[in-house]
Design a protein around this motif. Structure first.
Motif, PDB file in Angstrom:
ATOM      1  N   ALA A  54      53.641  36.773  65.094  1.00 17.46           N
ATOM      2  CA  ALA A  54      53.711  37.504  66.356  1.00 17.46           C
ATOM      3  C   ALA A  54      55.138  37.916  66.669  1.00 17.46           C
ATOM      4  O   ALA A  54      55.393  39.043  67.105  1.00 17.46           O
ATOM      5  N   LEU A  55      56.085  37.016  66.455  1.00 13.25           N
ATOM      6  CA  LEU A  55      57.483  37.318  66.755  1.00 13.25           C
ATOM      7  C   LEU A  55      57.993  38.488  65.915  1.00 13.25           C
ATOM      8  O   LEU A  55      58.804  39.304  66.379  1.00 13.25           O
ATOM      9  N   ALA A  56      57.489  38.575  64.696  1.00 12.40           N
ATOM     10  CA  ALA A  56      57.939  39.643  63.808  1.00 12.40           C
ATOM     11  C   ALA A  56      57.435  41.011  64.252  1.00 12.40           C
ATOM     12  O   ALA A  56      57.989  42.036  63.831  1.00 12.40           O
ATOM     13  N   THR A  57      56.407  41.057  65.093  1.00  8.29           N
ATOM     14  CA  THR A  57      55.833  42.340  65.511  1.00  8.29           C
ATOM     15  C   THR A  57      56.152  42.696  66.962  1.00  8.29           C
ATOM     16  O   THR A  57      55.676  43.724  67.450  1.00  8.29           O
TER      17      THR A  57
ATOM     18  N   ILE B 106      60.695  41.466  72.375  1.00  6.93           N
ATOM     19  CA  ILE B 106      61.192  40.111  72.123  1.00  6.93           C
ATOM     20  C   ILE B 106      62.289  39.732  73.117  1.00  6.93           C
ATOM     21  O   ILE B 106      62.535  38.552  73.369  1.00  6.93           O
ATOM     22  N   HIS B 107      62.913  40.723  73.741  1.00  5.19           N
ATOM     23  CA  HIS B 107      63.984  40.430  74.699  1.00  5.19           C
ATOM     24  C   HIS B 107      63.444  39.809  75.984  1.00  5.19           C
ATOM     25  O   HIS B 107      64.194  39.163  76.724  1.00  5.19           O
TER      26      HIS B 107
ATOM     27  N   ASP C 238      59.067  36.676  80.400  1.00  2.00           N
ATOM     28  CA  ASP C 238      59.571  36.961  81.746  1.00  2.00           C
ATOM     29  C   ASP C 238      58.900  38.246  82.211  1.00  2.00           C
ATOM     30  O   ASP C 238      59.319  39.345  81.839  1.00  2.00           O
ATOM     31  N   GLY C 239      57.850  38.111  82.998  1.00  2.00           N
ATOM     32  CA  GLY C 239      57.099  39.280  83.437  1.00  2.00           C
ATOM     33  C   GLY C 239      55.851  39.482  82.605  1.00  2.00           C
ATOM     34  O   GLY C 239      55.483  38.632  81.772  1.00  2.00           O
TER      35      GLY C 239
END
Length: 309
Positions: free
Chosen positions: A266-269, A274-275, A234-235
């Motif tokens: 990628a999600l872990a970093t 992540i929000h 988002d953005g």
């Protein structure tokens, strides 16, 4: 039907758009011409259609030197540019019959061909309606129909389905197939890559002023496409090592051998970023991923016009 060799064009003397384009299209062939903003698609089509001059190279249409004999070549060409070219204050039938006469039809052939094209594009019930009263998709269908009235040997369709509804897209794709089945050579530009997959079109990619890749859909996808992953935000997306931003999306710079593992890493970093993550998409091998591998960027709606200044 179309033979382009070493075609060159620059604007302002120091802004080369075409740097030596080679492209051939045979009768009955559909070629999807792809390229990002400024790649030269519109310039290329305009030169072949006789609307712009070339700085060098050669263009032959139906074995006619199109750069020397523009009028002779134009008799074989149909062109539906992206901008609508209909007369909104007269009826659909009036539009069709007027353009049929411009294309050289006469007598009873004008009405017969107009009705035939209207039926093929699902406009048979709207013949008495003023063109300006049509829906956006119907206007797009009429616009395309005006360019095919004279059954051209070489047809250029530049983003023919922009703003069109599902029914209109289906009708336009059907008429493209019919043109090719009847022997016309078709050059089709679009950012809806699934349309080229539905047409099983051959693919030509304009990149850095030249045709970087030209082959069948299966050849292009088989050689360049890989499975991948995309992270949607988002953005604006955050900066992430090994990933490239494309609008609000992050994609791997190098094709990942394991897209799921790449996404997990990628999600872990991401940290607090992540929000703003809106979704994770695993991308199958397709023309879209092939185009991304060839050019380093995705094809988007903004990629419709050449940069000329």
């Amino acid at each position: 039907m179309l033979e382009i060799k070493d075609l060159k064009k620059a604007y302002g003397g120091d802004h080369p758009v075409l740097r030596g384009v080679d492209l051939s299209v045979r009768s009955g062939q559909i070629v999807g011409l792809l390229g990002s903003n400024g790649a030269g698609k519109t310039t290329l089509i305009s030169i072949v259609a006789g609307l712009r001059s070339a700085d060098g190279g050669s263009v032959r249409v139906a074995d006619i030197d199109a750069l020397r004999d523009r009028r002779g070549a134009a008799r074989h060409i149909g062109l539906a540019p992206q901008e609508l070219g209909i007369y909104p204050t007269v009826t659909v039938l009036d539009n069709l019959e007027f353009f049929a006469r411009l294309a050289g039809l006469s007598g009873g052939a004008v009405r017969r061909r107009s009705l035939e094209v209207a039926a093929a594009l699902g406009l048979g019930e709207s013949l008495k309606k003023k063109a300006g009263e049509l829906s956006g998709g119907q206007k797009r269908r009429l616009h395309t129909g005006l360019a095919v009235l004279h059954k051209p040997d070489l047809m250029f369709l530049d983003e023919p389905t922009v703003g069109a509804d599902v029914q209109s897209r289906t009708g336009i794709l059907d008429i493209v197939r019919s043109l090719a089945a009847e022997g016309a050579a078709v050059v089709y530009t679009t950012h809806y890559l699934t349309e080229l997959e539905q047409l099983d079109a051959d693919i030509a990619v304009l990149y850095e002023g030249r045709v970087a890749v030209h082959g069948s859909l299966a050849e292009v996808v088989g050689r360049y496409a890989t499975a991948s992953v995309a992270l949607r935000f988002d953005g604006p997306p955050p900066a992430l090592p090994g990933w490239r931003a494309n609008e609000s999306t992050l994609v791997p710079i190098e094709p990942p051998s394991d897209p799921a593992a790449a996404a997990a890493g990628a999600l872990a970093t991401l940290g607090d970023s992540i929000h703003s993550l809106a979704g994770v998409e695993l991308v199958r091998p397709s023309l879209e991923t092939a185009y991304l591998a060839i050019t380093g960027r995705a094809l988007t709606l903004e990629d419709d016009h050449d940069v000329v200044a």
